[in-house]
Design a protein around this motif. Structure first.
Motif, PDB file in Angstrom:
ATOM      1  N   GLU A   6      28.629 -19.958 -34.281  1.00  0.00           N
ATOM      2  CA  GLU A   6      28.492 -18.323 -35.156  1.00  0.00           C
ATOM      3  C   GLU A   6      28.516 -19.309 -36.985  1.00  0.00           C
ATOM      4  O   GLU A   6      26.952 -19.803 -36.613  1.00  0.00           O
ATOM      5  N   VAL A   7      29.324 -19.704 -37.684  1.00  0.00           N
ATOM      6  CA  VAL A   7      28.610 -19.870 -38.947  1.00  0.00           C
ATOM      7  C   VAL A   7      28.042 -21.903 -38.413  1.00  0.00           C
ATOM      8  O   VAL A   7      28.239 -21.576 -39.969  1.00  0.00           O
ATOM      9  N   ARG A   8      28.754 -22.025 -38.217  1.00  0.00           N
ATOM     10  CA  ARG A   8      27.638 -23.448 -37.717  1.00  0.00           C
ATOM     11  C   ARG A   8      26.149 -23.712 -36.993  1.00  0.00           C
ATOM     12  O   ARG A   8      25.282 -24.696 -37.652  1.00  0.00           O
ATOM     13  N   ASP A   9      25.505 -22.679 -36.861  1.00  0.00           N
ATOM     14  CA  ASP A   9      24.410 -22.622 -36.069  1.00  0.00           C
ATOM     15  C   ASP A   9      23.294 -22.980 -37.578  1.00  0.00           C
ATOM     16  O   ASP A   9      22.613 -23.813 -37.084  1.00  0.00           O
ATOM     17  N   ASP A  10      23.549 -22.933 -38.712  1.00  0.00           N
ATOM     18  CA  ASP A  10      22.449 -23.297 -39.287  1.00  0.00           C
ATOM     19  C   ASP A  10      22.621 -24.844 -39.968  1.00  0.00           C
ATOM     20  O   ASP A  10      21.854 -25.058 -40.538  1.00  0.00           O
ATOM     21  N   HIS A  11      23.989 -25.303 -40.114  1.00  0.00           N
ATOM     22  CA  HIS A  11      23.791 -26.407 -40.121  1.00  0.00           C
ATOM     23  C   HIS A  11      22.976 -28.008 -38.551  1.00  0.00           C
ATOM     24  O   HIS A  11      22.537 -28.529 -39.125  1.00  0.00           O
ATOM     25  N   ASP A  12      23.281 -27.194 -37.355  1.00  0.00           N
ATOM     26  CA  ASP A  12      22.252 -27.603 -36.746  1.00  0.00           C
ATOM     27  C   ASP A  12      20.172 -27.809 -37.100  1.00  0.00           C
ATOM     28  O   ASP A  12      20.042 -28.892 -36.349  1.00  0.00           O
ATOM     29  N   LEU A  13      20.687 -26.235 -37.766  1.00  0.00           N
ATOM     30  CA  LEU A  13      18.839 -25.884 -38.292  1.00  0.00           C
ATOM     31  C   LEU A  13      18.776 -27.454 -39.007  1.00  0.00           C
ATOM     32  O   LEU A  13      17.473 -27.895 -39.117  1.00  0.00           O
ATOM     33  N   LEU A  14      19.490 -27.161 -39.848  1.00  0.00           N
ATOM     34  CA  LEU A  14      19.578 -27.902 -40.834  1.00  0.00           C
ATOM     35  C   LEU A  14      19.303 -29.868 -40.505  1.00  0.00           C
ATOM     36  O   LEU A  14      18.549 -30.229 -40.748  1.00  0.00           O
ATOM     37  N   THR A  15      20.168 -29.603 -39.517  1.00  0.00           N
ATOM     38  CA  THR A  15      19.819 -31.080 -38.819  1.00  0.00           C
ATOM     39  C   THR A  15      18.593 -31.462 -38.386  1.00  0.00           C
ATOM     40  O   THR A  15      17.922 -33.071 -38.750  1.00  0.00           O
ATOM     41  N   ILE A  16      18.171 -30.533 -37.355  1.00  0.00           N
ATOM     42  CA  ILE A  16      17.370 -30.990 -37.111  1.00  0.00           C
ATOM     43  C   ILE A  16      15.379 -31.091 -37.682  1.00  0.00           C
ATOM     44  O   ILE A  16      14.934 -31.904 -37.785  1.00  0.00           O
ATOM     45  N   ARG A  17      16.163 -30.507 -38.856  1.00  0.00           N
ATOM     46  CA  ARG A  17      14.679 -30.967 -40.141  1.00  0.00           C
ATOM     47  C   ARG A  17      15.266 -31.404 -40.829  1.00  0.00           C
ATOM     48  O   ARG A  17      13.639 -32.449 -41.067  1.00  0.00           O
ATOM     49  N   THR A  18      16.602 -31.862 -41.105  1.00  0.00           N
ATOM     50  CA  THR A  18      16.180 -32.863 -41.344  1.00  0.00           C
ATOM     51  C   THR A  18      16.208 -34.635 -41.060  1.00  0.00           C
ATOM     52  O   THR A  18      15.347 -35.173 -41.267  1.00  0.00           O
ATOM     53  N   THR A  19      16.032 -34.663 -39.769  1.00  0.00           N
ATOM     54  CA  THR A  19      16.167 -35.518 -38.538  1.00  0.00           C
ATOM     55  C   THR A  19      14.669 -35.881 -37.732  1.00  0.00           C
ATOM     56  O   THR A  19      13.573 -37.045 -38.368  1.00  0.00           O
ATOM     57  N   LEU A  20      13.635 -34.713 -37.788  1.00  0.00           N
ATOM     58  CA  LEU A  20      12.520 -34.925 -37.998  1.00  0.00           C
ATOM     59  C   LEU A  20      11.806 -34.957 -39.338  1.00  0.00           C
ATOM     60  O   LEU A  20      10.668 -35.160 -39.032  1.00  0.00           O
ATOM     61  N   GLY A  21      12.176 -34.713 -40.499  1.00  0.00           N
ATOM     62  CA  GLY A  21      11.729 -34.748 -41.135  1.00  0.00           C
ATOM     63  C   GLY A  21      10.311 -33.906 -41.845  1.00  0.00           C
ATOM     64  O   GLY A  21      10.226 -32.728 -40.821  1.00  0.00           O
ATOM     65  N   LYS A  22       9.164 -34.020 -42.518  1.00  0.00           N
ATOM     66  CA  LYS A  22       7.864 -32.796 -42.089  1.00  0.00           C
ATOM     67  C   LYS A  22       7.234 -32.745 -40.903  1.00  0.00           C
ATOM     68  O   LYS A  22       6.716 -31.665 -41.141  1.00  0.00           O
ATOM     69  N   SER A  23       7.406 -32.990 -39.674  1.00  0.00           N
ATOM     70  CA  SER A  23       7.079 -33.079 -38.949  1.00  0.00           C
ATOM     71  C   SER A  23       7.279 -32.062 -37.854  1.00  0.00           C
ATOM     72  O   SER A  23       7.586 -31.514 -36.930  1.00  0.00           O
ATOM     73  N   SER A  24       8.532 -31.048 -38.659  1.00  0.00           N
ATOM     74  CA  SER A  24       9.349 -30.406 -38.054  1.00  0.00           C
ATOM     75  C   SER A  24       8.576 -29.414 -37.669  1.00  0.00           C
ATOM     76  O   SER A  24       8.770 -28.665 -36.041  1.00  0.00           O
ATOM     77  N   TRP A  25       8.242 -28.832 -38.280  1.00  0.00           N
ATOM     78  CA  TRP A  25       6.587 -27.491 -37.972  1.00  0.00           C
ATOM     79  C   TRP A  25       5.618 -28.104 -37.044  1.00  0.00           C
ATOM     80  O   TRP A  25       5.569 -27.129 -35.814  1.00  0.00           O
ATOM     81  N   GLY A  26       5.191 -29.374 -36.474  1.00  0.00           N
ATOM     82  CA  GLY A  26       4.659 -29.146 -36.177  1.00  0.00           C
ATOM     83  C   GLY A  26       4.337 -29.796 -34.146  1.00  0.00           C
ATOM     84  O   GLY A  26       4.346 -30.119 -33.595  1.00  0.00           O
TER      85      GLY A  26
END
Length: 75
Positions: A6-26
């Motif tokens: 629940e309250v930590r789900d947004d942290h998962d998203l931030l971790t994924i985006r930070t780990t993948l960097g600019k390529s996260s959307w592609g």
């Protein structure tokens, strides 16, 4: 799938985006948060993660089930 916390789900998203960097959307990466009791497949990574975190003999027992460990904690 991710185990919803629940309250930590947004942290998962931030971790994924930070780990993948600019390529996260592609990447075509798709994920979903679910309560762990709704999907038995989430029980397995929960067990492995708990054993890893517990360390000691628990880590020794679960090590054969694990591949590479990547530390995704933010500095």
């Amino acid at each position: 799938m991710f185990d919803s916390r629940e309250v930590r789900d947004d942290h998962d998203l931030l971790t994924i985006r930070t780990t993948l960097g600019k390529s996260s959307w592609g990447t075509g990466l798709f994920y979903e948060h679910l309560p762990s009791e709704n999907d038995p497949l989430l029980w397995i990574p929960d067990i492995v993660a708990w054993c890893y975190g517990a360390g000691g003999d628990w880590l020794r027992r679960v090590r054969p089930l694990m591949g590479n460990v990547i530390d995704t904690r933010l500095p």
